[in-house]
Design an enzyme around this catalytic site. Structure first.
Site, PDB file in Angstrom:
ATOM      1  N   CYS A  89       0.827  -1.204   0.000  1.00 34.42           N
ATOM      2  CA  CYS A  89       0.000   0.000   0.000  1.00 34.42           C
ATOM      3  C   CYS A  89       0.862   1.255   0.000  1.00 34.42           C
ATOM      4  O   CYS A  89       1.852   1.338   0.738  1.00 34.42           O
ATOM      5  CB  CYS A  89      -0.911  -0.009   1.228  1.00 34.42           C
ATOM      6  N   GLN A 271     -10.632  19.826   5.845  1.00 32.12           N
ATOM      7  CA  GLN A 271      -9.429  19.181   6.378  1.00 32.12           C
ATOM      8  C   GLN A 271      -9.738  17.755   6.821  1.00 32.12           C
ATOM      9  O   GLN A 271     -10.792  17.489   7.406  1.00 32.12           O
ATOM     10  CB  GLN A 271      -8.881  19.991   7.554  1.00 32.12           C
ATOM     11  N   CYS A 395      -0.071  23.309   2.725  1.00 30.47           N
ATOM     12  CA  CYS A 395       0.020  21.856   2.873  1.00 30.47           C
ATOM     13  C   CYS A 395       1.240  21.307   2.142  1.00 30.47           C
ATOM     14  O   CYS A 395       1.463  20.093   2.148  1.00 30.47           O
ATOM     15  CB  CYS A 395      -1.249  21.183   2.360  1.00 30.47           C
TER      16      CYS A 395
END
Length: 442
Positions: A89, A271, A395
């Site tokens: 993953c 968020q 971010c």
């Protein structure tokens, strides 16, 4: 004469000493002949066997996974997630690092980006070098914060829900995502057959019991009857236009932050960490210290989180203009801020809308741009407005550093910078920089 294709080096293995962390969830190493490797699943100071995953002869750099650790860092732990590791993953970058080490690595990335792209030391940026954990995220060893309130599951050819491998469309079927919020996990998405679906996007709101599932069918596939373990709204992504349309339930979820409830439409931005909206709002308001009667801008305003916080604090004689490009987000923002007579929301790109407003002067600016940042053109527009203070929510450390350089060119300096670990186990980090005219610091 056509040049021969360059030979792929995928699968080639090198024994390397691992150097510093780099932006993107990997560390830098070099082969004996000087070839640069960006290596995942390792930590600075380790000696590992790195297997190339991408790159060809003569490339500027190669991507690789650490498939064997010969000398381990003291910061290494056994990854708590069974799906983490080379070729598995790609959702998490730092499952193999202690939580404190993850935050240090993120701090090192921020410092490197500030220095390289803005020419700023942490001291010059008013930053103490720390990345703060979110409230409630300090847990005993082996426990993982369940913070992800939105998870986009990919679906494999057999109808199994999973997560994609790093830089790949290949799906890793999973039984449970450890960083998924309880509101996501309780729906039991991984236990169902999703044949015919391309993806299943799950949202679990913070501060309400609202749950939403957004289904994206493969071309020509029919939507399944969705019966999950909890009540949910169901939406679908339309094949012909990519729009999101309601199947049943509400077309929005209710999120709670800064003492108010916010409507967030399907596909709208909010968020992901349950503490993020409050954490960032508090940092922005503490940095700006709004005054009664201020004129403020909230740029890339989404559904109006910061605009509402500003309006609360500047009173009836103040005014807030929000600008947002997303049509649905603008509708939500206008709904969320309807109680404030002195708040206006305009739709469009910031660099296009701002000049049309006729505004030549403001007291405060908040900007929370997408990952690419605001860019030089927008920053040049903002510095002309002479704001007393500017709050930049970022971010992406690289985009932040680039834009801080543009603000410096326009006569603004960074007063303070704070960093928050709102994406544990991943390389992502959120920053809030407070800027003011450089002349104030003289």
């Amino acid at each position: 004469m056509q040049a021969e294709p360059k030979k792929s080096l995928a699968g080639q293995e090198y024994e390397v000493e691992v150097g510093p962390v780099a932006h993107g969830g990997h560390c830098v190493a070099r082969t004996d002949d000087g070839q640069v490797l960006f290596v995942r699943h390792t930590l600075p100071g380790e000696r590992v066997v790195a297997r190339v995953t991408e790159g060809e002869e003569g490339a500027r750099f190669l991507r690789a996974d650490a498939v064997e650790v010969l000398t381990a860092s003291k910061d290494r732990v056994e990854a708590p997630c069974p799906y983490a590791g080379p070729g598995r993953c790609g959702g998490c970058d730092w499952q193999h690092a202690k939580p404190g080490a993850q935050r240090r690595l993120k701090g090192e990335v921020i410092a490197e980006q500030l220095q390289r792209l803005a020419g700023l030391t942490p001291e010059e940026a008013g930053w103490d070098g720390t990345v703060m954990p979110a409230e409630g995220d300090k847990l005993p060893p082996g426990e993982v914060p369940q913070w992800r309130t939105r998870v986009q599951y990919a679906v494999d050819a057999d109808g199994n829900a999973g997560l994609r491998h790093h830089r790949s469309h290949e799906v890793e079927p999973i039984e449970h995502c450890m960083i998924a919020a309880p509101g996501v996990s309780e729906l039991g998405i991984e236990e169902r057959d999703w044949s015919g679906m391309e993806s299943v996007d799950v949202i679990a709101a913070t501060g309400s019991q609202d749950r939403m599932v957004i289904l994206e069918p493969r071309p020509g596939a029919r939507l399944p009857l969705v019966e999950l373990d909890k009540p949910v709204s169901v939406m679908r992504v339309e094949e012909h236009d990519g729009g999101i349309h309601r199947v049943h339930g509400r077309a929005f979820v209710r999120e709670r932050a800064d003492g108010r409830t916010h409507r967030v439409g399907s596909g709208g931005f909010w968020q992901v960490h349950p503490m993020a909206a409050d954490t960032l709002t508090k940092a922005v308001m503490q940095g700006l210290l709004p005054r009664k009667g201020d004129m403020a801008l909230d740029l890339y305003c989404g559904v109006g989180l910061f605009a509402g916080a500003l309006a609360d604090r500047i009173g009836d004689k103040g005014a807030v203009l929000g600008i947002e490009s997303g049509k649905r987000a603008v509708e939500d923002a206008r709904h969320n801020l309807a109680a404030f007579d002195r708040v206006r929301i305009e739709q469009g790109k910031v660099e296009a809308v701002l000049p049309r407003t006729g505004i030549t002067e403001v007291d405060l600016i908040v900007l929370d741009p997408p990952r690419a940042g605001a860019g030089r053109k927008t920053v040049e527009q903002l510095v002309k407005l002479g704001a007393r203070k500017i709050a930049y929510v970022a971010c992406d450390p690289a985009a932040l550093a680039r834009d801080l350089g543009y603000f410096r060119d326009g006569g603004y300096r960074v007063r303070t910078l704070r960093a928050f670990d709102l994406f544990p186990m991943t390389h992502h980090v959120e920053c809030v920089a407070i800027l003011e005219p450089a002349a104030k610091g003289v």
